[in-house]
Design an enzyme around this catalytic site. Structure first.
Site, PDB file in Angstrom:
ATOM      1  N   LYS A  22       0.848  -1.208   0.000  1.00 40.53           N
ATOM      2  CA  LYS A  22       0.000   0.000   0.000  1.00 40.53           C
ATOM      3  C   LYS A  22       0.876   1.247   0.000  1.00 40.53           C
ATOM      4  CE  LYS A  22      -1.839   1.490   4.010  1.00 40.53           C
ATOM      5  NZ  LYS A  22      -1.501   2.863   4.378  1.00 40.53           N
ATOM      6  N   ASN A  23       1.855   1.296   0.916  1.00 38.50           N
ATOM      7  CA  ASN A  23       2.606   2.542   1.102  1.00 38.50           C
ATOM      8  C   ASN A  23       3.634   2.789   0.014  1.00 38.50           C
ATOM      9  OD1 ASN A  23       1.006   2.951   3.260  1.00 38.50           O
ATOM     10  ND2 ASN A  23       2.531   2.395   4.795  1.00 38.50           N
ATOM     11  N   ARG A  92      -4.288  10.885   4.373  1.00 37.02           N
ATOM     12  CA  ARG A  92      -3.199  11.833   4.562  1.00 37.02           C
ATOM     13  C   ARG A  92      -2.178  11.735   3.437  1.00 37.02           C
ATOM     14  NH1 ARG A  92       0.209  13.879   8.402  1.00 37.02           N
ATOM     15  NH2 ARG A  92       2.363  13.224   8.097  1.00 37.02           N
ATOM     16  N   CYS A 116      -5.570  12.272  12.525  1.00 41.24           N
ATOM     17  CA  CYS A 116      -6.046  10.917  12.202  1.00 41.24           C
ATOM     18  C   CYS A 116      -6.516  10.333  13.527  1.00 41.24           C
ATOM     19  CB  CYS A 116      -4.948  10.093  11.563  1.00 41.24           C
ATOM     20  SG  CYS A 116      -3.713   9.629  12.735  1.00 41.24           S
ATOM     21  N   ARG A 121      -1.087  14.755  12.956  1.00 42.16           N
ATOM     22  CA  ARG A 121       0.056  14.253  12.179  1.00 42.16           C
ATOM     23  C   ARG A 121       0.498  15.406  11.286  1.00 42.16           C
ATOM     24  NH1 ARG A 121      -1.503   8.580   9.833  1.00 42.16           N
ATOM     25  NH2 ARG A 121       0.578   8.666   8.913  1.00 42.16           N
ATOM     26  N   PRO A 122       1.446  16.212  11.790  1.00 40.57           N
ATOM     27  CA  PRO A 122       1.834  17.438  11.090  1.00 40.57           C
ATOM     28  C   PRO A 122       2.473  17.162   9.735  1.00 40.57           C
ATOM     29  CG  PRO A 122       3.301  16.982  12.927  1.00 40.57           C
ATOM     30  CD  PRO A 122       2.202  15.976  13.019  1.00 40.57           C
ATOM     31  N   VAL A 123       2.541  18.185   8.917  1.00 38.57           N
ATOM     32  CA  VAL A 123       3.214  18.085   7.604  1.00 38.57           C
ATOM     33  C   VAL A 123       4.244  19.198   7.451  1.00 38.57           C
ATOM     34  CG1 VAL A 123       1.344  16.868   6.419  1.00 38.57           C
ATOM     35  CG2 VAL A 123       1.304  19.376   6.541  1.00 38.57           C
ATOM     36  N   LEU A 125       7.370  19.197   7.896  1.00 38.43           N
ATOM     37  CA  LEU A 125       8.624  18.807   7.228  1.00 38.43           C
ATOM     38  C   LEU A 125       8.449  18.791   5.708  1.00 38.43           C
ATOM     39  CD1 LEU A 125       9.729  15.952   9.650  1.00 38.43           C
ATOM     40  CD2 LEU A 125      10.538  18.319   9.589  1.00 38.43           C
ATOM     41  N   ASP A 307       4.013   0.346  12.435  1.00 41.08           N
ATOM     42  CA  ASP A 307       2.800  -0.233  11.839  1.00 41.08           C
ATOM     43  C   ASP A 307       2.571  -1.676  12.271  1.00 41.08           C
ATOM     44  OD1 ASP A 307       3.033   1.496   8.625  1.00 41.08           O
ATOM     45  OD2 ASP A 307       2.464   2.146  10.630  1.00 41.08           O
ATOM     46  N   VAL A 329       7.770   6.388  17.384  1.00 36.80           N
ATOM     47  CA  VAL A 329       7.441   7.102  16.135  1.00 36.80           C
ATOM     48  C   VAL A 329       6.187   7.939  16.325  1.00 36.80           C
ATOM     49  CG1 VAL A 329       6.859   6.840  13.684  1.00 36.80           C
ATOM     50  CG2 VAL A 329       8.559   5.318  14.756  1.00 36.80           C
ATOM     51  N   ARG A 399      -8.880  -0.398   4.085  1.00 37.45           N
ATOM     52  CA  ARG A 399      -7.958   0.641   3.590  1.00 37.45           C
ATOM     53  C   ARG A 399      -6.608   0.026   3.249  1.00 37.45           C
ATOM     54  NH1 ARG A 399      -7.617   6.175   6.876  1.00 37.45           N
ATOM     55  NH2 ARG A 399      -6.066   6.369   5.228  1.00 37.45           N
TER      56      ARG A 399
HETATM   57  C1  EPZ Z   1       4.095   6.688   6.641  1.00 39.04           C
HETATM   58  O1  EPZ Z   1       3.315   7.756   7.146  1.00 39.04           O
HETATM   59  C2  EPZ Z   1       3.147   5.516   6.484  1.00 39.04           C
HETATM   60  N1  EPZ Z   1       2.092   5.884   5.544  1.00 39.04           N
HETATM   61  C3  EPZ Z   1       2.532   5.146   7.829  1.00 39.04           C
HETATM   62  O2  EPZ Z   1       1.763   3.964   7.630  1.00 39.04           O
HETATM   63  C4  EPZ Z   1       3.648   4.827   8.822  1.00 39.04           C
HETATM   64  O3  EPZ Z   1       3.077   4.601  10.097  1.00 39.04           O
HETATM   65  C5  EPZ Z   1       4.637   5.993   8.900  1.00 39.04           C
HETATM   66  O4  EPZ Z   1       5.129   6.311   7.577  1.00 39.04           O
HETATM   67  C6  EPZ Z   1       5.832   5.682   9.795  1.00 39.04           C
HETATM   68  O5  EPZ Z   1       6.509   4.569   9.295  1.00 39.04           O
HETATM   69  C7  EPZ Z   1       2.364   5.903   4.230  1.00 39.04           C
HETATM   70  O6  EPZ Z   1       3.457   5.615   3.797  1.00 39.04           O
HETATM   71  C8  EPZ Z   1       1.232   6.280   3.325  1.00 39.04           C
HETATM   72  P1  EPZ Z   1       6.136   9.921   8.889  1.00 39.04           P
HETATM   73  P2  EPZ Z   1       3.943   9.252   7.216  1.00 39.04           P
HETATM   74  O7  EPZ Z   1       6.111  11.216   8.177  1.00 39.04           O
HETATM   75  O8  EPZ Z   1       4.822   9.479   6.061  1.00 39.04           O
HETATM   76  C9  EPZ Z   1       6.254  13.128  12.309  1.00 39.04           C
HETATM   77  C10 EPZ Z   1      -0.126   2.599   7.702  1.00 39.04           C
HETATM   78  O9  EPZ Z   1      -0.603   2.019   8.681  1.00 39.04           O
HETATM   79  N2  EPZ Z   1       6.150  14.122  11.245  1.00 39.04           N
HETATM   80  O10 EPZ Z   1       7.323   9.002   8.688  1.00 39.04           O
HETATM   81  O11 EPZ Z   1       2.831  10.167   7.455  1.00 39.04           O
HETATM   82  C11 EPZ Z   1       4.990  12.315  12.492  1.00 39.04           C
HETATM   83  O12 EPZ Z   1       4.072  12.980  13.315  1.00 39.04           O
HETATM   84  C12 EPZ Z   1       0.332   4.036   7.826  1.00 39.04           C
HETATM   85  O13 EPZ Z   1       0.072   2.071   6.583  1.00 39.04           O
HETATM   86  C13 EPZ Z   1       6.275  15.479  11.566  1.00 39.04           C
HETATM   87  O14 EPZ Z   1       6.445  15.841  12.725  1.00 39.04           O
HETATM   88  O15 EPZ Z   1       4.822   9.121   8.543  1.00 39.04           O
HETATM   89  C14 EPZ Z   1       5.515  11.044  13.128  1.00 39.04           C
HETATM   90  O16 EPZ Z   1       5.670  11.238  14.520  1.00 39.04           O
HETATM   91  C15 EPZ Z   1      -0.062   4.637   9.158  1.00 39.04           C
HETATM   92  N3  EPZ Z   1       6.184  16.393  10.570  1.00 39.04           N
HETATM   93  C16 EPZ Z   1       6.901  10.876  12.497  1.00 39.04           C
HETATM   94  O17 EPZ Z   1       7.232  12.153  11.940  1.00 39.04           O
HETATM   95  C17 EPZ Z   1       5.998  16.034   9.254  1.00 39.04           C
HETATM   96  O18 EPZ Z   1       5.959  16.925   8.382  1.00 39.04           O
HETATM   97  C18 EPZ Z   1       6.955   9.862  11.376  1.00 39.04           C
HETATM   98  O19 EPZ Z   1       5.928  10.194  10.454  1.00 39.04           O
HETATM   99  C19 EPZ Z   1       5.885  14.664   8.941  1.00 39.04           C
HETATM  100  C20 EPZ Z   1       5.973  13.721   9.949  1.00 39.04           C
END
Ligand code: EPZ
Length: 423
Positions: A22-23, A92, A116, A121-123, A125, A307, A329, A399
């Protein structure tokens, strides 16, 4: 809203085929925006989130068709550069269109994702990274509005090794003028495959699979084909199904998976007493007589995946002792715990640490899905809970898992999908 009805106590054994990741799909699909033409993504899973991404891309004028797990994407006639709230609120990962749209068209209007199930879940970065590449970005009425004549190379350092932000900034950088250095980049297999796909499209990326990516921008990319990697989280979920409900003396064999992508989980399962054999594209697990209590702390790849945290807690609920499960995480990803407690588990959570005191057995009950992996952990518990467990709102499962109930039925589980009550 559908529910799963599970009569626990059946022992699982046999073979299960793992689907595409999926990811990986959720990154590969928007990456096609970077070039005009027809790309083919084979081994694309038939999942709710993939459909959501497909619908989003189609609103932009992208033509998509699917046959036999191959998705054909034609990006020649993109006519919209927006990702509206209606789509982004559902998923997201929709934000993955931001980097490619700014890189190829110099503009994008993407809704900020809501929270969520387990919190904000901020963006930041994503936004800061693309800003460093020269985009002007405003946040207006819940939208990210981005503009850029042409992005330029820059040095980007992530405070947190974010999967999504790495993907988004990489997709922006491949068409920028000059070289971009991304440090503390995510190394998840899905990001590695995204890098490989971009290179097949003509991008110049060095350091693939490391935390330091050097990207030499090019003027143009071309469409390409790729086969999606297997879903390591689906694979891990079924391995835990084999451990928690496997026939003693029997085994569960996963086909079309990649054992290297689930190394951390395999080690934990062996520590917990399971016997695991692996081949090039298969993994076979023989369940333990007694589940040993094994602590787990999630980390970025190749550490133990967040996950898999909920599914691990379900297994440890029946261990012969106490285990500590820590999520580094996501500090608040424990919505599954109160539902597992309804099934008789003995778990307490303090901040991002769950203490799981193993119990002799679980008892079936009605439980509520809240998010994808939490729901999977409730299904795993329901497989061994005495009596009947009803897992409500399984659209969360749909999903990220293709026909989970059918795959479990084929392994011997007594599980069926039913129309649930409307809420
Ligand atoms: C990806 O989400 C996956 N989703 C998630 O899988 C997975 O849990 C996550 O990576 C961690 O491995 C997809 O790939 C579609 P991150 P993502 O940015 O990219 C913080 C599932 O079950 N952060 O690596 O959103 C965030 O809050 C899903 O398949 C910021 O602070 O995860 C978290 O604490 C759920 N600012 C950490 O980083 C940002 O701009 C890691 O999040 C982005 C992230």
């Amino acid at each position: 809203m559908d529910k799963f009805v599970i009569n626990g106590g059946k022992f699982l054994s046999g073979k299960v085929t793992i689907g595409g990741a999926k990811n990986a799909s959720l990154a590969l699909m928007p990456a096609t925006i970077l070039a005009s033409g027809i790309s083919r993504l084979s081994n694309t899973p038939d999942l709710r989130d993939v459909t959501t991404m497909r619908r989003l891309l189609e609103t932009m004028g992208i033509e998509i068709s699917s046959a036999e797990q191959t998705m054909t994407i034609n990006t020649a006639s993109i006519n919209s550069f927006e990702a509206p709230y209606e789509h982004v609120k559902k998923m997201r990962a929709s934000i993955y269109v931001l980097g490619p749209l700014v890189a190829r068209f110099g503009k994008a209007k993407v809704s900020l994702p809501g929270g969520c199930a387990w919190g904000p879940r901020p963006v930041n970065l994503h936004v800061e990274g693309i800003r460093r590449l020269g985009a002007e970005i405003e946040l207006e009425a819940g939208y990210i509005i981005a503009k850029a004549k042409r992005l330029h190379g820059a040095r980007v350092l992530f405070d947190i090794s974010s999967v999504g932000a790495t993907g988004n900034v990489m997709m922006a950088a491949v068409l920028a003028k000059g070289t971009t250095l991304i440090e503390n980049a995510a190394q998840e297999p899905e990001i590695v495959q995204l890098s490989e796909f971009l290179i097949t499209m003509g991008a110049k990326i060095h350091g693939v699979g490391t935390g330091r990516l050097e990207i030499e921008g090019v003027d143009e990319l071309h469409s390409a084909d790729i086969t999606t990697i297997p879903d390591r989280i689906e694979a891990g979920t079924f391995l835990i199904a084999g451990a928690i409900a496997g026939k003693r003396g029997g085994s569960i064999r996963l086909e079309k998976c990649n054992p290297h992508h689930i190394g951390a989980l395999i080690i934990k399962l062996e520590d917990a007493g399971a016997t695991v054999k692996t081949g090039t594209d298969w993994v076979e697990l023989s369940p333990m007589e007694k589940i040993a209590p094994i602590n787990a702390t999630t980390a970025i790849y190749p550490g133990f995946p967040t996950d898999m945290q909920a599914q691990w807690i379900a297994l440890m609920s029946l261990a012969g002792g106490t285990s500590i499960v820590t999520d580094t995480v996501y500090f608040d990803r424990f919505m599954h715990v109160p539902e597992l407690v309804r099934l008789g588990a003995n778990i307490t959570v303090k901040e991002n640490i769950a203490t799981v005191v193993g119990v002799r057995s679980l008892a079936g009950a009605k439980v509520m899905s809240t998010d994808l992996r939490a729901s999977a952990s409730l299904v795993l518990a329901g497989l061994v809970a005495e009596g009947t467990t009803e897992v409500l709102r399984v659209y969360h499962i749909d999903r990220g898992y293709e026909s989970m109930e059918k795959k479990l039925q084929a392994l011997g589980a007594d599980i069926r999908r039913e129309q649930g009550e409307e809420f």
